[in-house]
Design a protein around this motif. Structure first.
Motif, short mmCIF file in Angstrom:
data_model
loop_
_atom_site.label_atom_id
_atom_site.label_comp_id
_atom_site.label_asym_id
_atom_site.label_seq_id
_atom_site.Cartn_x
_atom_site.Cartn_y
_atom_site.Cartn_z
N LYS A 33 13.37 109.83 50.32
CA LYS A 33 13.38 109.83 51.80
C LYS A 33 14.33 108.74 52.31
CE LYS A 33 9.67 108.50 53.95
NZ LYS A 33 8.31 108.52 54.50
N VAL A 34 15.13 109.10 53.30
CA VAL A 34 16.12 108.19 53.88
C VAL A 34 15.64 107.72 55.25
CG1 VAL A 34 18.51 107.92 54.63
CG2 VAL A 34 17.97 109.34 52.63
N GLU A 35 15.72 106.41 55.49
CA GLU A 35 15.37 105.84 56.81
C GLU A 35 16.67 105.59 57.56
OE1 GLU A 35 12.29 105.30 57.86
OE2 GLU A 35 11.15 105.55 55.99
N GLU A 36 16.80 106.14 58.76
CA GLU A 36 18.00 105.95 59.58
C GLU A 36 17.61 105.37 60.94
OE1 GLU A 36 21.03 106.25 58.82
OE2 GLU A 36 21.21 107.63 57.13
N SER A 37 18.42 104.41 61.41
CA SER A 37 18.21 103.82 62.74
C SER A 37 19.46 104.04 63.58
CB SER A 37 17.92 102.31 62.63
OG SER A 37 16.70 102.09 61.97
N LEU A 38 19.28 104.54 64.76
CA LEU A 38 20.39 104.81 65.67
C LEU A 38 20.16 104.04 66.97
CD1 LEU A 38 20.75 108.68 65.25
CD2 LEU A 38 22.04 106.89 64.07
N ILE A 109 13.13 114.89 59.36
CA ILE A 109 13.72 116.13 58.85
C ILE A 109 12.93 116.56 57.63
CG2 ILE A 109 15.74 117.13 57.72
CD1 ILE A 109 17.46 115.49 59.57
N LYS A 110 12.51 117.82 57.67
CA LYS A 110 11.77 118.41 56.55
C LYS A 110 12.67 119.45 55.88
CE LYS A 110 7.19 117.76 58.58
NZ LYS A 110 5.96 118.43 59.07
N GLU A 111 12.87 119.27 54.58
CA GLU A 111 13.69 120.22 53.82
C GLU A 111 12.80 121.14 52.99
OE1 GLU A 111 17.24 120.18 50.45
OE2 GLU A 111 16.83 118.37 51.66
N THR A 112 13.18 122.41 52.91
CA THR A 112 12.43 123.39 52.13
C THR A 112 12.92 123.36 50.68
OG1 THR A 112 12.16 124.80 54.07
CG2 THR A 112 11.80 125.80 51.90
N ILE A 113 11.99 123.15 49.75
CA ILE A 113 12.32 123.11 48.32
C ILE A 113 11.69 124.33 47.64
CG2 ILE A 113 12.05 121.80 46.18
CD1 ILE A 113 12.06 119.27 47.77
N THR A 114 12.48 125.01 46.79
CA THR A 114 12.01 126.21 46.08
C THR A 114 11.72 125.88 44.62
OG1 THR A 114 13.35 127.60 47.53
CG2 THR A 114 12.56 128.59 45.48
N ALA A 115 10.63 126.46 44.11
CA ALA A 115 10.26 126.24 42.70
C ALA A 115 11.34 126.80 41.78
CB ALA A 115 8.92 126.90 42.40
N THR A 116 11.59 126.09 40.69
CA THR A 116 12.63 126.53 39.74
C THR A 116 12.22 127.80 39.01
OG1 THR A 116 11.66 125.07 38.08
CG2 THR A 116 13.47 124.19 39.41
N ASN A 117 10.92 128.06 38.95
CA ASN A 117 10.44 129.27 38.27
C ASN A 117 9.83 130.26 39.24
OD1 ASN A 117 8.26 127.70 38.92
ND2 ASN A 117 7.08 128.20 37.09
N VAL A 131 9.32 118.98 52.34
CA VAL A 131 9.21 117.54 52.09
C VAL A 131 10.05 116.80 53.13
CG1 VAL A 131 8.77 117.79 49.62
CG2 VAL A 131 11.13 117.57 50.45
N VAL A 132 9.56 115.66 53.55
CA VAL A 132 10.30 114.85 54.53
C VAL A 132 11.43 114.14 53.80
CG1 VAL A 132 10.18 112.96 56.18
CG2 VAL A 132 8.28 114.57 55.99
N THR A 133 12.64 114.41 54.23
CA THR A 133 13.80 113.79 53.59
C THR A 133 14.47 112.73 54.45
OG1 THR A 133 15.19 115.60 54.41
CG2 THR A 133 14.27 115.81 52.17
N TYR A 134 14.21 112.76 55.76
CA TYR A 134 14.78 111.75 56.67
C TYR A 134 13.74 111.33 57.70
CZ TYR A 134 19.60 112.56 55.11
OH TYR A 134 20.76 112.65 54.36
N ASN A 135 13.68 110.04 57.95
CA ASN A 135 12.99 109.49 59.12
C ASN A 135 14.07 108.87 59.99
OD1 ASN A 135 10.07 108.85 57.35
ND2 ASN A 135 10.06 109.77 59.38
N ILE A 136 14.12 109.27 61.26
CA ILE A 136 15.17 108.80 62.16
C ILE A 136 14.52 108.06 63.34
CG2 ILE A 136 17.12 109.47 63.60
CD1 ILE A 136 17.22 112.09 61.90
#
Length: 462
Positions: A33-38, A109-117, A131-136
């Motif tokens: 997860k990435v933390e961003e400040s603007l 930001i929530k990214e959709t992840i697909t199972a490898t199988n 999964v939450v990939t960014y907090n802004i």
């Protein structure tokens, strides 16, 4: 034995084959997860601009589909796009912040992840997850005015309350104030902001409830009939002020504690010919006997006692409702001792020593002839007692006639109205009782409450 083994084999061959284990989804490791400040521009950020520095954007990285969600509804910021797939650039459009404080907004930001199988999964579990990939975190300071905050608040109250009457300006833009406020003068402070430095003859019809003007050094308002019955600001902060004159205007109410407590540089104070009431503020920062000792004129009433009886014919415009006890610091400095042995304030020596005016120092208050005072707080007049009466520095509770002397060798009739001293300087009449007491704030508050009921509307009769 052979027959037994054969039977066992035959039995085993008749059992059904075991069911295969269900296949659960296997997800790849989620991105960190990435933390961003603007930081948004106080003036706002546009959606498009030739100057790219005016745009507020953020590049994000993603493998799959993603969505942006706000923590709550914000009516001052809009983000585009709010969904997509793969890498993208987000644009934040913000409105100007015309509130009185900084504001913030949060997104994730929530990214959709697909199972490898995913194709083999047969246990009924979903093959995708978010999964939450960014907090802004977005912040935006308020727009800055060319006027210092405290002066801006004072001027806004003036305009909103129409407190300059027909002379009250209509302010079009509080961020670039260029209007003229009659009698209210401004100059640039250390932050290059305009700040109120003097109030001289302003045609006020009332006062804002807060006078927090740290650059103000001069107040002169006199004979203003529009202020009849009005109160001085309840909150007061003027640390640089050396001159206060708000007199002959039939003001009502109490003397604000801040007027006394926040003015260590005050040298002249005229509040005479008003209708104020209640206990005097306990601490006078510029007074003698514990303050800076800069006060030279402390006049809340004009009447004085120059005869053996009170002055005849005074009207009820002398703040007769003031009372309780004379505070120790409600006192002026001694007249200046020149090198020739004279006590005079109109000499070059006195000016060099910081004396503001050439008249004799004096202290007068209302409520004296009404018998509203029970005595002096211990320590009042201490400098004169030590200088002229031979008193000890640590003896605060012994009354001496020299506490009420303006200079050694005599008492001037105009010096105070705190008591008449006859020619042999042994007796005081009609003034504050010659008693030194401990201050009791509870008693002071009780006196103020009772005085308001008696004196609150007196101004209407004069």
């Amino acid at each position: 034995m052979y027959l037994a083994a054969f039977a066992a084999f035959a039995l085993a061959s008749c059992q059904p084959a075991p069911e295969p284990e269900p296949i659960a989804p296997i997800f790849p490791d989620a991105p960190s997860k990435v933390e961003e400040s603007l930081v948004a521009n106080p003036e706002g950020n546009p959606a498009e601009a030739e100057d790219a520095t005016l745009l507020l954007t953020l590049d994000i990285e993603a493998e799959g589909a993603w969505t942006l969600e706000a923590f709550e509804e914000y009516d001052w910021v809009e983000v585009t796009p709010t969904s997509g797939e793969g890498n993208a650039t987000l644009t934040f459009v913000t409105l100007p912040n015309e509130t009185d404080k900084e504001r913030t907004a949060e997104f994730e930001i929530k990214e959709t992840i697909t199972a490898t199988n995913a194709a083999e999964v047969d246990n009924g579990d979903p093959t995708t997850k978010e999964v939450v990939t960014y907090n802004i975190f977005l912040s935006q300071k308020r727009k800055e005015s060319n006027v210092a905050d405290s002066s801006l608040a004072f001027l806004k109250a003036i305009v909103e309350g129409n407190m300059l009457g027909e002379d009250t300006p209509a302010v079009d833009n509080w961020y670039v104030v260029d209007e003229t406020f009659p009698g209210i003068n401004m100059d640039y402070d250390s932050d290059n902001k305009l700040a109120i430095v003097s109030i001289d003859g302003a045609p006020l019809t009332d006062f804002p409830t807060v006078m927090n003007l740290p650059e103000l050094y001069f107040i002169n308002i006199s004979n203003n009939a529009n202020l009849a019955g009005k109160h001085l600001p309840a909150e007061w902060n003027t640390p640089k002020c050396y001159y206060i004159c708000v007199n002959h205007s039939k003001l009502s109410g109490t003397i604000p504690a801040g007027l006394a407590e926040t003015t260590p540089n005050l040298q002249i104070c005229y509040l005479n010919n008003n209708h104020m009431y209640g206990a005097l503020p306990h601490t006078w920062a510029a007074g003698a006997n514990g303050g800076t000792g800069k006060l030279e004129i402390l006049m809340i009433a004009e009447i004085y006692n120059r005869n053996s009886t009170p002055e005849e014919g005074f009207k009820n415009d002398q703040s007769d409702g003031l009372g309780y006890m004379i505070p120790a610091t409600f006192d002026c400095r001694m007249n200046f001792l020149n090198s020739d042995g004279t006590y005079a304030n109109n000499t070059e020596e006195a000016k060099a020593a910081g004396y503001y005016q050439g008249d004799k120092t004096c202290v007068k208050t209302g409520g004296v002839f009404q018998g509203n005072y029970i005595g002096f707080e211990k320590g009042w007049g201490q400098e004169r007692y030590v200088a002229f009466g031979g008193g000890a520095e640590d003896d605060l509770s012994t009354w001496s006639i020299y506490r009420a002397q303006c200079a050694k060798g005599g008492w001037a009739w105009y010096y105070s109205n705190l008591g008449y001293v006859n020619e042999d300087e042994t007796t005081m009449y009609f003034g504050v009782p010659q008693e030194m007491k401990d201050w009791d704030q509870g008693a002071a508050d009780a006196y103020t409450a009772s005085a308001e009921a008696i004196w609150g509307d007196v101004w209407k009769n004069y």
